[in-house]
Each structure stands twice: as structure tokens, then as C-alpha cells.
Motif scaffolding. Structure first.
Motif, PDB file in Angstrom:
ATOM      1  N   THR A   1      33.476  37.685  24.764  1.00 11.28           N
ATOM      2  CA  THR A   1      32.466  36.855  25.427  1.00 11.28           C
ATOM      3  C   THR A   1      32.773  36.709  26.908  1.00 11.28           C
ATOM      4  O   THR A   1      31.888  36.863  27.768  1.00 11.28           O
ATOM      5  CB  THR A   1      32.392  35.467  24.767  1.00 11.28           C
ATOM      6  OG1 THR A   1      32.067  35.620  23.383  1.00 11.28           O
ATOM      7  CG2 THR A   1      31.353  34.598  25.447  1.00 11.28           C
ATOM      8  N   LEU A   2      34.021  36.415  27.226  1.00 14.28           N
ATOM      9  CA  LEU A   2      34.433  36.313  28.627  1.00 14.28           C
ATOM     10  C   LEU A   2      34.255  37.649  29.350  1.00 14.28           C
ATOM     11  O   LEU A   2      33.811  37.702  30.501  1.00 14.28           O
ATOM     12  CB  LEU A   2      35.895  35.863  28.706  1.00 14.28           C
ATOM     13  CG  LEU A   2      36.145  34.374  28.470  1.00 14.28           C
ATOM     14  CD1 LEU A   2      37.629  34.114  28.256  1.00 14.28           C
ATOM     15  CD2 LEU A   2      35.658  33.572  29.670  1.00 14.28           C
ATOM     16  N   TYR A   3      34.618  38.711  28.663  1.00 13.78           N
ATOM     17  CA  TYR A   3      34.477  40.060  29.221  1.00 13.78           C
ATOM     18  C   TYR A   3      33.031  40.335  29.607  1.00 13.78           C
ATOM     19  O   TYR A   3      32.749  40.847  30.706  1.00 13.78           O
ATOM     20  CB  TYR A   3      34.966  41.059  28.171  1.00 13.78           C
ATOM     21  CG  TYR A   3      34.993  42.509  28.586  1.00 13.78           C
ATOM     22  CD1 TYR A   3      35.451  42.898  29.837  1.00 13.78           C
ATOM     23  CD2 TYR A   3      34.582  43.497  27.704  1.00 13.78           C
ATOM     24  CE1 TYR A   3      35.496  44.238  30.202  1.00 13.78           C
ATOM     25  CE2 TYR A   3      34.621  44.843  28.058  1.00 13.78           C
ATOM     26  CZ  TYR A   3      35.072  45.203  29.302  1.00 13.78           C
ATOM     27  OH  TYR A   3      35.112  46.528  29.652  1.00 13.78           O
ATOM     28  N   CYS A   4      32.102  39.966  28.744  1.00 14.22           N
ATOM     29  CA  CYS A   4      30.681  40.197  29.007  1.00 14.22           C
ATOM     30  C   CYS A   4      30.168  39.317  30.143  1.00 14.22           C
ATOM     31  O   CYS A   4      29.378  39.758  30.987  1.00 14.22           O
ATOM     32  CB  CYS A   4      29.867  39.956  27.741  1.00 14.22           C
ATOM     33  SG  CYS A   4      30.143  41.180  26.447  1.00 14.22           S
ATOM     34  N   ILE A   5      30.593  38.055  30.177  1.00 10.97           N
ATOM     35  CA  ILE A   5      30.148  37.140  31.237  1.00 10.97           C
ATOM     36  C   ILE A   5      30.573  37.646  32.604  1.00 10.97           C
ATOM     37  O   ILE A   5      29.766  37.733  33.541  1.00 10.97           O
ATOM     38  CB  ILE A   5      30.702  35.724  30.994  1.00 10.97           C
ATOM     39  CG1 ILE A   5      30.052  35.097  29.755  1.00 10.97           C
ATOM     40  CG2 ILE A   5      30.454  34.839  32.219  1.00 10.97           C
ATOM     41  CD1 ILE A   5      30.673  33.778  29.341  1.00 10.97           C
ATOM     42  N   PHE A   6      31.830  38.007  32.741  1.00  8.32           N
ATOM     43  CA  PHE A   6      32.326  38.464  34.037  1.00  8.32           C
ATOM     44  C   PHE A   6      31.808  39.861  34.377  1.00  8.32           C
ATOM     45  O   PHE A   6      31.628  40.179  35.559  1.00  8.32           O
ATOM     46  CB  PHE A   6      33.850  38.414  34.072  1.00  8.32           C
ATOM     47  CG  PHE A   6      34.396  37.037  34.298  1.00  8.32           C
ATOM     48  CD1 PHE A   6      34.507  36.519  35.576  1.00  8.32           C
ATOM     49  CD2 PHE A   6      34.787  36.240  33.229  1.00  8.32           C
ATOM     50  CE1 PHE A   6      35.001  35.238  35.796  1.00  8.32           C
ATOM     51  CE2 PHE A   6      35.286  34.962  33.435  1.00  8.32           C
ATOM     52  CZ  PHE A   6      35.391  34.461  34.722  1.00  8.32           C
ATOM     53  N   SER A   7      31.567  40.710  33.367  1.00 11.75           N
ATOM     54  CA  SER A   7      30.980  42.027  33.632  1.00 11.75           C
ATOM     55  C   SER A   7      29.556  41.881  34.154  1.00 11.75           C
ATOM     56  O   SER A   7      29.141  42.580  35.084  1.00 11.75           O
ATOM     57  CB  SER A   7      30.976  42.880  32.359  1.00 11.75           C
ATOM     58  OG  SER A   7      32.274  43.254  31.980  1.00 11.75           O
ATOM     59  N   LEU A   8      28.796  40.974  33.543  1.00  6.79           N
ATOM     60  CA  LEU A   8      27.431  40.718  33.999  1.00  6.79           C
ATOM     61  C   LEU A   8      27.431  40.245  35.448  1.00  6.79           C
ATOM     62  O   LEU A   8      26.650  40.719  36.276  1.00  6.79           O
ATOM     63  CB  LEU A   8      26.772  39.692  33.082  1.00  6.79           C
ATOM     64  CG  LEU A   8      25.263  39.467  33.256  1.00  6.79           C
ATOM     65  CD1 LEU A   8      24.643  39.033  31.931  1.00  6.79           C
ATOM     66  CD2 LEU A   8      24.964  38.426  34.325  1.00  6.79           C
ATOM     67  N   GLN A   9      28.325  39.308  35.751  1.00  2.00           N
ATOM     68  CA  GLN A   9      28.396  38.809  37.122  1.00  2.00           C
ATOM     69  C   GLN A   9      28.798  39.900  38.096  1.00  2.00           C
ATOM     70  O   GLN A   9      28.283  39.995  39.219  1.00  2.00           O
ATOM     71  CB  GLN A   9      29.397  37.637  37.191  1.00  2.00           C
ATOM     72  CG  GLN A   9      29.402  36.913  38.517  1.00  2.00           C
ATOM     73  CD  GLN A   9      30.676  37.171  39.308  1.00  2.00           C
ATOM     74  OE1 GLN A   9      31.160  38.299  39.363  1.00  2.00           O
ATOM     75  NE2 GLN A   9      31.219  36.138  39.928  1.00  2.00           N
ATOM     76  N   ASP A  10      29.711  40.768  37.676  1.00  2.00           N
ATOM     77  CA  ASP A  10      30.211  41.826  38.541  1.00  2.00           C
ATOM     78  C   ASP A  10      29.114  42.828  38.889  1.00  2.00           C
ATOM     79  O   ASP A  10      28.939  43.209  40.053  1.00  2.00           O
ATOM     80  CB  ASP A  10      31.372  42.540  37.842  1.00  2.00           C
ATOM     81  CG  ASP A  10      32.033  43.577  38.731  1.00  2.00           C
ATOM     82  OD1 ASP A  10      32.070  43.366  39.954  1.00  2.00           O
ATOM     83  OD2 ASP A  10      32.518  44.591  38.195  1.00  2.00           O
ATOM     84  N   VAL A  11      28.348  43.279  37.884  1.00  2.00           N
ATOM     85  CA  VAL A  11      27.279  44.252  38.130  1.00  2.00           C
ATOM     86  C   VAL A  11      26.140  43.610  38.924  1.00  2.00           C
ATOM     87  O   VAL A  11      25.551  44.245  39.809  1.00  2.00           O
ATOM     88  CB  VAL A  11      26.761  44.825  36.796  1.00  2.00           C
ATOM     89  CG1 VAL A  11      25.570  45.737  37.031  1.00  2.00           C
ATOM     90  CG2 VAL A  11      27.868  45.589  36.092  1.00  2.00           C
ATOM     91  N   ALA A  12      25.827  42.347  38.621  1.00  2.00           N
ATOM     92  CA  ALA A  12      24.794  41.641  39.381  1.00  2.00           C
ATOM     93  C   ALA A  12      25.196  41.529  40.855  1.00  2.00           C
ATOM     94  O   ALA A  12      24.370  41.709  41.759  1.00  2.00           O
ATOM     95  CB  ALA A  12      24.559  40.253  38.792  1.00  2.00           C
ATOM     96  N   TYR A  13      26.472  41.272  41.096  1.00  2.00           N
ATOM     97  CA  TYR A  13      26.957  41.199  42.475  1.00  2.00           C
ATOM     98  C   TYR A  13      26.809  42.545  43.179  1.00  2.00           C
ATOM     99  O   TYR A  13      26.385  42.606  44.345  1.00  2.00           O
ATOM    100  CB  TYR A  13      28.421  40.754  42.515  1.00  2.00           C
ATOM    101  CG  TYR A  13      29.059  40.954  43.869  1.00  2.00           C
ATOM    102  CD1 TYR A  13      28.880  40.024  44.891  1.00  2.00           C
ATOM    103  CD2 TYR A  13      29.828  42.088  44.148  1.00  2.00           C
ATOM    104  CE1 TYR A  13      29.439  40.220  46.135  1.00  2.00           C
ATOM    105  CE2 TYR A  13      30.391  42.288  45.384  1.00  2.00           C
ATOM    106  CZ  TYR A  13      30.198  41.351  46.381  1.00  2.00           C
ATOM    107  OH  TYR A  13      30.759  41.565  47.629  1.00  2.00           O
ATOM    108  N   ALA A  14      27.175  43.633  42.499  1.00  2.00           N
ATOM    109  CA  ALA A  14      27.069  44.961  43.104  1.00  2.00           C
ATOM    110  C   ALA A  14      25.638  45.265  43.518  1.00  2.00           C
ATOM    111  O   ALA A  14      25.396  45.846  44.587  1.00  2.00           O
ATOM    112  CB  ALA A  14      27.585  46.026  42.128  1.00  2.00           C
TER     113      ALA A  14
END
Length: 495
Positions: A296-309
Motif C-alpha cells: 500500500t505504501l509502495y503504491c501511494i509513493f509510486s503514484l506521487q512520484d509519477v504524478a510529480y514527474a
């Protein structure tokens, strides 16, 4: 170590005197490509697999380059395709183009894994390279928005290389080089995600940037985003020719079926002789709360990371009247290339020391806390100019990418800690599937929010891009909260 002759398998023996090809009931079959690779590996003890590692590196980096290469010029491409009626709508349409690749990959990755397990690793790798040559080139020649969207989606659908190249890396080398081969896959993907945007930033709109070389009437003047796509496609052609030296590693027997699926290969790396877990074993993973909380944490931070890019490139090239930096695609390429270089040094020199001295989840919490003021500061960058602006943007980009790499690396470790070795492959499969879905959603949502923010320049609360970076921080705070109990439970599986 035993000799290479001998009955039964007709091949070399292991250190325990067991025939290499019959250790797990596998007899040597001359017409089986997997058996031929196994026999070749048995004969080259002590030989460093430089050629194999180079081919793995070349294919992986080539297949990774198209993923984010469009971000530096996507804003300008959407503008020039005239799909957006107003400037504020560009981010909305750009988000869907950015998401289309990940959406295509999410719906097809499992199918490609099945195909690779049944028909071989090499055909899937070859098809991925062929699809890059075709669809990535056509993306650069897009005549309208819908063509660009469809080409990116088809590129994602046909991107089936990751599972097969990972399996191939562990099969083509001797066992003592398996982990090195997987490290080559991981590092080359990281390099590709750095070099790709740099290529897009430097080579987009060449007739405007390099008029002495490219004329406005040439194909590169009429299709200003064709050159970066063409260069990546040319590299894909070279990688395709290199596949001539790729031996097939899948065992193809008419009898005594051998399990050399991607999952089986990953399990073999752990040096454990496990029994079949079946569907029930996989379902039990969803009841493993340490694992699911880490995913769950992995998905939350991955989503934020790609959205930032996605947001960073759109924000950087948008006009200052809309809260952007008025950067060119070259400026964005410079920033991403510089932060990528320092990020590589961080991964090699700094992160290993941090990982040894700071507890994993404490490191994530610290990074999340530092990310909040960093993202909140971005909307104030347009008030700067010149050297100071470039310095601040480069520093901020480096720090943000450093924080992202740190958190994603930690979550990979935590997921492996949460399960015993015999089900790690299945656990990572669940994580990759859910992460791919989150990465498919992120660009579309980020584009919609960015477009909305462009219309709120005079709002009394969170005007303009303040809203965009606030929403990114919402995911950061959510991730931070989920690092504490009862949401997060540390795994304690025996390894």
C-alpha cells in the motif's frame, strides 16, 4: 568438482557430484535451447559473462528510454496538435497521453509473462523492440492528438520485455552471476529513465534549436517531436540486431515438463527448494498485513512520484503568467540530466551508508517529512530568475528524485522482509500489478488537476500551481500517516 562426462545427463556435474542438467530430474536434450544454454554454462566455469550482461543492458535501457522521454516536450506537443481550446487545457490532455503507456502495460504485462513462459523469452523481447521501432516512431509523426494517444497506448501494450528479460538474465548466466545480471536490469532501467527525458528535452523541436542543421521545411521541421523518437527507434534497431546473439533459454521438452516460469526463476535465486503453493498460497498473501501494508505504501509513493514527474515538466514549460517557469524543452532536459547524474552518485555512494545507519521505516518517515516543505516551495520559484533560478530548480529536482528513489528502494526491502523466500515471487507480482495501476492513474489525475489549477490563478485559497503541489503533498502526508500503526506493521519473516 566432478568431470564433464558421465551417464544420464551427459553433462557436467555440480560440486556435490550431481549431474548439472539432471539435478532436478532434467535430462539433457540436444534440441532443447534451455538445455544447450545450461550445458554451455556448465562448460564456462570462471568465465565472466560480459557479452551476456552487455546484451541485457542494451535491451533493457533501449526498452526503458521511451517511457518518460516525452515529458519534457509533451506540453508543446499537445499545444501544437491544437486539441486544447485554451492554454489552461493543455495539462488535461497531456495527462491522458502520459497515462496511456502505463495503462497499456498494466493490461498486458501478465499476458506477456504467460507467452514468455510458453513460447520463449526471446520472441517477447524481439516483439517489444519491434513495437518500439514502429509505435515510438509513429508517435513522433503524430498528425493529431488521438494518433499520439493510441500510439503510446499500443507501445505500452506491446511492452512485454520486463518479466522475460528478468527471467532471461537469471537463465543465461551461471548461478553465481544471477544477482549481478538482475542488478544490471535494475540499474539500466534507472539509467534509461534518466537519459530518456534528457533525449526528449535536447532533441525536440530541432529546427528551432539547431536551424543551421535542421531546416523548417525538413521532416524535422514539420514534425518537431520526431527526432527524439527516431533516435530511440534507431537504438532499438541496433538492439534488435544484437538479439541475433541472444540464445533462447526456455526449456522446451515434450515430456518431463519443467517449471521455468518467471516466478520459478526468482524463487530459485533464493536457494530454496519449495513446493507448489497453488492458488491458496497466493491468496494467503492478501492476509499478510505486513506485506499488504508495505505494498500500500509502495503504491501511494509510486503514484506521487509519477504524478510529480508529469507535473514538473508541465509546470516548468508553462508560461510565467500561469505560474510556470517558461522553460524550453532543452532547459527541462538539462535539469533532468543534471539531477540524474547526481542521483546516480547518490545511489552508489550515499544511500548504502544511510541504509546501514538508519532504520528503513525511519528513513521513509524522514524523507516524507522533508518532501512536504520542498514541494510547498515550488510555486514560489517563478519569482526567481537567471542563475539563482536554475540553481534552485536543479537542487530541488535532485532532492525530490533522491527522496523518491530512497522510499521506493526501502519498500522493496520491506516487502521482501514481510514474506518468506518461497513466496517472494508471488508477493512481488502482486506489488508490480498494483503499482502499475497506480502509475497508470497518476499522470491522468495530475494532468486534470494541473489544468484546473491553471484556471485558478486568482483564487483566494491555493491559487494556481499552489493547488497542484498541495495535492502532491496530500499523497505525501497520506503516505507518512500510513507508516505508523495500525496501518503499517513491520514484517518478521524468516529468510
Amino acid at each position: 568438482m566432478g568431470g564433464g562426462g558421465g551417464g544420464g545427463g551427459g553433462g557436467a556435474t555440480t560440486a556435490l557430484g550431481e549431474p548439472l542438467l539432471t539435478k532436478k530430474g532434467r535430462a539433457y536434450r540436444p534440441r532443447c535451447p534451455g538445455c544447450r544454454v545450461d550445458r554451455l554454462n556448465a562448460e564456462r566455469e570462471g568465465v565472466f559473462p560480459l557479452k551476456d550482461l552487455f546484451l541485457i543492458w542494451l535491451v533493457t535501457i533501449t526498452c526503458t528510454l521511451p517511457i518518460q522521454s516525452l515529458f519534457p516536450f509533451l506540453y508543446f506537443m499537445i499545444r501544437d496538435l491544437h486539441i486544447a481550446k485554451q492554454t489552461q487545457d493543455i495539462g488535461f490532455y497531456a495527462g491522458f497521453v502520459g497515462a496511456s503507456y502505463m495503462f497499456g502495460r498494466a493490461i498486458s504485462s501478465t499476458v506477456w509473462g504467460i507467452v514468455a513462459d510458453k513460447h520463449g523469452r526471446k520472441p517477447v523481447i524481439v516483439l517489444t523492440l519491434v513495437s518500439i521501432i514502429i509505435f515510438n516512431t509513429l508517435f513522433g509523426l503524430s498528425l493529431n492528438y488521438w494518433m499520439a494517444l493510441i500510439m503510446r497506448c499500443l507501445l505500452g501494450v506491446m511492452c512485454g520485455y520486463l518479466g522475460p528479460i528478468k527471467a532471461y538474465a537469471t537463465e543465461v548466466c551461471r548461478k553465481e552471476y544471477n544477482h549481478l545480471a538482475l542488478a544490471v536490469v535494475s540499474s539500466s532501467r534507472g539509467i534509461g529513465l534518466i537519459i530518456g527525458p534528457a533525449i526528449g528535452g535536447y532533441l525536440a523541436q530541432p529546427a528551432d534549436k539547431y536551424p543551421s542543421i535542421f531546416s523548417q521545411t525538413s521532416i524535422f521541421g514539420r514534425f518537431p517531436y520526431f527526432l527524439p523518437c527516431l533516435c530511440i527507434s534507431i537504438l532499438a534497431v541496433l538492439a534488435l540486431f544484437a538479439c541475433i546473439w541472444f540464445p533462447e533459454t526456455l526449456h522446451k521438452h515434450n515430456e518431463d515438463t519443467v517449471d521455468n516460469s518467471v516466478e520459478a526463476i526468482e524463487e530459485s535465486l533464493a536457494d530454496t527448494d519449495t513446493e507448489e503453493n497453488g492458488n491458496g498460497g497466493c491468496l494467503q498473501l492478501f492476509k499478510n498485513w505486513p506485506l499488504m501494508s508495505a505494498i500500500t505504501l509502495y503504491c501511494i509513493f509510486s503514484l506521487q512520484d509519477v504524478a510529480y514527474a508529469e507535473v514538473f515538466s508541465l509546470w516548468a514549460v508553462s508560461d510565467r503568467s500561469y505560474g510556470g517557469l517558461s522553460f524550453t524543452s532543452t532547459d527541462v532536459g538539462n535539469v533532468l540530466a543534471a539531477s540524474g547524474l547526481f542521483l546516480f552518485l547518490y545511489q552508489m555512494l550515499v544511500y548504502p551508508l544511510l541504509a546501514k545507519s538508519v532504520d528503513h521505516i525511519t528513513l521513509v518517515r524522514g524523507v516524507a517529512i522533508l518532501t512536504i516543505p520542498l514541494l510547498a516551495s515550488y510555486p514560489f520559484f517563478p519569482s526567481l530568475s537567471g542563475f539563482v533560478l536554475m540553481l534552485v530548480v536543479n537542487l530541488a529536482s535532485f532532492l525530490k528524485n533522491t527522496f523518491s528513489v530512497t522510499t521506493i528502494t526501502v519498500f522493496n526491502i520491506l516487502m521482501n522482509e514481510a514474506v518468506p523466500q518461497d513466496v517472494r515471487a508471488a508477493a512481488n507480482g502482486i506489488a508490480v500489478t498494483l503499482m502499475s495501476i497506480s502509475k497508470a492513474v497518476a499522470p491522468a489525475v495530475a494532468g486534470i488537476i494541473f489544468s484546473w489549477a491553471q484556471r485558478r490563478q486568482t483564487a483566494s485559497f491555493l491559487p494556481g500551481d499552489h493547488l497542484v503541489f498541495f495535492m502532491l503533498n496530500v499523497f505525501t502526508v497520506t503516505g507518512l500517516v500510513f507508516t505508523f500503526r495500525p496501518f503499517f506493521v513491520r514484517g518478521s519473516a524468516k529468510h
